[in-house]
Design an enzyme around this catalytic site. Structure first.
Site, PDB file in Angstrom:
ATOM      1  N   GLY A  99       0.126   3.200  12.995  1.00  0.00           N
ATOM      2  CA  GLY A  99       0.822   3.546  11.747  1.00  0.00           C
ATOM      3  C   GLY A  99       2.273   3.115  11.854  1.00  0.00           C
ATOM      4  O   GLY A  99       3.178   3.797  11.374  1.00  0.00           O
TER       5      GLY A  99
ATOM      6  N   GLY B 261       5.028   2.567   8.685  1.00  0.00           N
ATOM      7  CA  GLY B 261       5.447   3.643   7.792  1.00  0.00           C
ATOM      8  C   GLY B 261       6.908   4.018   7.976  1.00  0.00           C
ATOM      9  O   GLY B 261       7.651   3.382   8.745  1.00  0.00           O
ATOM     10  N   GLN B 262       7.304   5.068   7.270  1.00  0.00           N
ATOM     11  CA  GLN B 262       8.701   5.507   7.281  1.00  0.00           C
ATOM     12  C   GLN B 262       9.150   5.889   8.699  1.00  0.00           C
ATOM     13  O   GLN B 262      10.238   5.527   9.130  1.00  0.00           O
ATOM     14  CB  GLN B 262       8.863   6.709   6.335  1.00  0.00           C
ATOM     15  CG  GLN B 262      10.302   7.071   6.030  1.00  0.00           C
ATOM     16  CD  GLN B 262      10.450   8.475   5.449  1.00  0.00           C
ATOM     17  OE1 GLN B 262       9.461   9.206   5.279  1.00  0.00           O
ATOM     18  NE2 GLN B 262      11.668   8.860   5.153  1.00  0.00           N
TER      19      GLN B 262
ATOM     20  N   ASP C  34      -0.985  -1.332  12.776  1.00  0.00           N
ATOM     21  CA  ASP C  34      -1.078  -0.827  11.406  1.00  0.00           C
ATOM     22  C   ASP C  34      -2.225  -1.539  10.699  1.00  0.00           C
ATOM     23  O   ASP C  34      -2.659  -2.606  11.128  1.00  0.00           O
ATOM     24  CB  ASP C  34       0.242  -1.052  10.653  1.00  0.00           C
ATOM     25  CG  ASP C  34       0.450  -0.032   9.540  1.00  0.00           C
ATOM     26  OD1 ASP C  34       1.287   0.865   9.690  1.00  0.00           O
ATOM     27  OD2 ASP C  34      -0.258  -0.130   8.503  1.00  0.00           O
ATOM     28  N   ILE C  35      -2.659  -0.948   9.608  1.00  0.00           N
ATOM     29  CA  ILE C  35      -3.731  -1.565   8.815  1.00  0.00           C
ATOM     30  C   ILE C  35      -3.147  -2.690   7.950  1.00  0.00           C
ATOM     31  O   ILE C  35      -3.861  -3.571   7.497  1.00  0.00           O
ATOM     32  CB  ILE C  35      -4.434  -0.477   7.961  1.00  0.00           C
ATOM     33  CG1 ILE C  35      -5.780  -0.949   7.446  1.00  0.00           C
ATOM     34  CG2 ILE C  35      -3.552   0.015   6.820  1.00  0.00           C
ATOM     35  CD1 ILE C  35      -6.664   0.173   6.917  1.00  0.00           C
ATOM     36  N   ARG C  36      -1.816  -2.626   7.728  1.00  0.00           N
ATOM     37  CA  ARG C  36      -1.139  -3.634   6.897  1.00  0.00           C
ATOM     38  C   ARG C  36      -0.224  -4.511   7.746  1.00  0.00           C
ATOM     39  O   ARG C  36       0.305  -4.066   8.766  1.00  0.00           O
ATOM     40  CB  ARG C  36      -0.269  -2.952   5.835  1.00  0.00           C
ATOM     41  CG  ARG C  36      -1.057  -2.228   4.760  1.00  0.00           C
ATOM     42  CD  ARG C  36      -0.146  -1.271   4.011  1.00  0.00           C
ATOM     43  NE  ARG C  36       0.349  -0.220   4.906  1.00  0.00           N
ATOM     44  CZ  ARG C  36       1.527   0.366   4.789  1.00  0.00           C
ATOM     45  NH1 ARG C  36       2.352   0.020   3.834  1.00  0.00           N
ATOM     46  NH2 ARG C  36       1.908   1.296   5.646  1.00  0.00           N
TER      47      ARG C  36
ATOM     48  N   ASN D 178      -7.454  -0.247  11.942  1.00  0.00           N
ATOM     49  CA  ASN D 178      -7.853   0.796  11.015  1.00  0.00           C
ATOM     50  C   ASN D 178      -8.307   1.956  11.892  1.00  0.00           C
ATOM     51  O   ASN D 178      -9.282   1.840  12.623  1.00  0.00           O
ATOM     52  CB  ASN D 178      -9.001   0.292  10.133  1.00  0.00           C
ATOM     53  CG  ASN D 178      -9.555   1.373   9.244  1.00  0.00           C
ATOM     54  OD1 ASN D 178      -9.134   2.533   9.319  1.00  0.00           O
ATOM     55  ND2 ASN D 178     -10.512   1.000   8.395  1.00  0.00           N
TER      56      ASN D 178
ATOM     57  N   TYR E 206      -3.463  17.740   2.321  1.00  0.00           N
ATOM     58  CA  TYR E 206      -2.598  17.290   3.427  1.00  0.00           C
ATOM     59  C   TYR E 206      -2.297  18.460   4.375  1.00  0.00           C
ATOM     60  O   TYR E 206      -2.463  18.353   5.593  1.00  0.00           O
ATOM     61  CB  TYR E 206      -1.312  16.714   2.823  1.00  0.00           C
ATOM     62  CG  TYR E 206      -0.217  16.345   3.774  1.00  0.00           C
ATOM     63  CD1 TYR E 206      -0.397  15.350   4.730  1.00  0.00           C
ATOM     64  CD2 TYR E 206       1.035  16.960   3.706  1.00  0.00           C
ATOM     65  CE1 TYR E 206       0.633  14.981   5.586  1.00  0.00           C
ATOM     66  CE2 TYR E 206       2.068  16.585   4.553  1.00  0.00           C
ATOM     67  CZ  TYR E 206       1.865  15.612   5.484  1.00  0.00           C
ATOM     68  OH  TYR E 206       2.894  15.250   6.323  1.00  0.00           O
TER      69      TYR E 206
ATOM     70  N   LYS F 265      -3.469  18.991   8.218  1.00  0.00           N
ATOM     71  CA  LYS F 265      -2.485  19.138   9.297  1.00  0.00           C
ATOM     72  C   LYS F 265      -2.735  20.431  10.083  1.00  0.00           C
ATOM     73  O   LYS F 265      -2.633  20.448  11.306  1.00  0.00           O
ATOM     74  CB  LYS F 265      -1.055  19.108   8.742  1.00  0.00           C
ATOM     75  CG  LYS F 265      -0.600  17.723   8.299  1.00  0.00           C
ATOM     76  CD  LYS F 265      -0.505  16.767   9.488  1.00  0.00           C
ATOM     77  CE  LYS F 265      -0.127  15.361   9.106  1.00  0.00           C
ATOM     78  NZ  LYS F 265      -0.205  14.391  10.206  1.00  0.00           N
TER      79      LYS F 265
END
Ligand code: AKB
Length: 314
Positions: free
Chosen positions: A9, A12-13, A35-37, A53, A143, A147
């Site tokens: 991941g 991300g941010q 990452d997936i992207r 993924n 979410y 968590k």
């Protein structure tokens, strides 16, 4: 020991800034961004990058086999607002992604695993002010539910298998390098962009909605400090409460006006994110993190505001 660190991941941010910091500490080649992207910044050029993924167990297995990571950071998740748009996907990604990584970390004897939790684990019946580490937890977003369940799995893997897993319940994270990823606290980032571009902002949270927040510099430093802390100091294996500051949209606007005097704050029609924010704490008690691994934030509201405006202006 030579560390091999995998960050899942990484686009991300949090991942964007965490990978950069880890590469400074451990060397570019020893931190594998995943990452997936495709990353649209220089992470790919600075060091190894893998398309992953987290729901694809075979690909994940190949990643663990190839790198035999000593540390894994699992950051891939759907946040509170996007999670409500696609509850099943949020549950699948947040839960099965974690379970896949827990299993592989055990199989490949990963020395330390990091997984982020959130203030979203608290709910309408949790105490709102200075919310303690242990209290009623009745999250009402998918979410938050994922968590809270994830925290229980982390503690279970520590107690049953001795997996050294560490976690922080992040409050809203404020940063300028990468865009936020679909959370309820994202207004506290958008407001800075619009203040500079348009001189005004329409908030989707109401004037008096107080939420716990943290500047990204503190979040990255805190995360790495927790991962570097000696094992015997870590008394919480679910997830640590952590905070930097708390404010409402109105208070943040007042702070911005010290630098942009004509800044105007307006409010949108009712937004579903208001209900999410209303179910969360206003402030957090993080005394356990202070005690166990000397947590101390460096950014308060005024220091964060100055830093955001300087960097976004650039
Ligand atoms: C969100 O708003 O969903 C996140 C969080 C508090 O975990 N920033």
């Amino acid at each position: 020991m030579l560390e091999k660190i995998v960050v899942i991941g990484s686009n991300g941010q949090i991942g964007t800034e965490l990978v950069t910091e880890l590469r400074k500490n451990y060397g570019d080649g020893n931190v594998i961004a995943c990452d997936i992207r495709r990353p649209d910044y220089d992470i790919k050029n600075a060091g190894p990058f893998e398309f992953i993924n987290v729901l694809d167990k075979d690909i994940l297995n190949q990643l663990f086999r190839k790198y035999k990571p000593t540390q894994v950071y699992l950051l891939a998740a759907l946040l509170s607002a996007t999670g409500e748009q696609n509850p099943k996907l949020a549950w699948d990604l947040n839960m099965n992604g974690l379970l896949n990584v827990l299993e592989l970390a055990l199989e490949y004897k990963t020395a330390r695993l990091y997984w982020p939790s959130s203030i979203a684990v608290f709910g309408p019946n949790s105490p709102k002010d200075k919310t303690p580490q242990y209290c009623i937890m009745d999250p009402n977003t998918v979410y938050g539910i994922s968590k809270l369940a994830g925290e229980r799995w982390c503690e279970y893997y520590f107690q049953r298998y001795g997996l050294d897993i560490r976690s922080i319940r992040y409050p809203g994270l404020i940063s300028w390098k990468a865009a936020p990823g679909g959370g309820t606290t994202d207004y506290a980032i958008h407001i800075f962009h619009d203040a500079l571009k348009k001189g005004s902002y329409q908030s989707f949270l109401s004037a008096d909605t107080e939420l716990p927040m943290m500047y990204m510099d503190d979040a990255i430093r805190g995360t790495i400090e927790l991962m570097d802390a000696p094992k015997e100091k870590i008394n919480i294996r679910s997830s640590y409460n952590l905070t930097g500051m708390s404010f409402t949209p109105e208070v943040l606007a007042e702070e911005i006006r010290k630098h942009i005097p004509n800044f105007k704050l307006g409010y949108t029609e009712y937004d579903q994110r208001q209900a999410i924010a209303a179910s969360w704490p206003k402030s957090i008690n993080d005394s356990q993190a202070q005690q166990d691994w000397n947590w101390k934030p460096e950014f308060n509201l005024s220091k964060m505001t100055v830093d955001m405006l300087i960097n976004l202006k650039k």
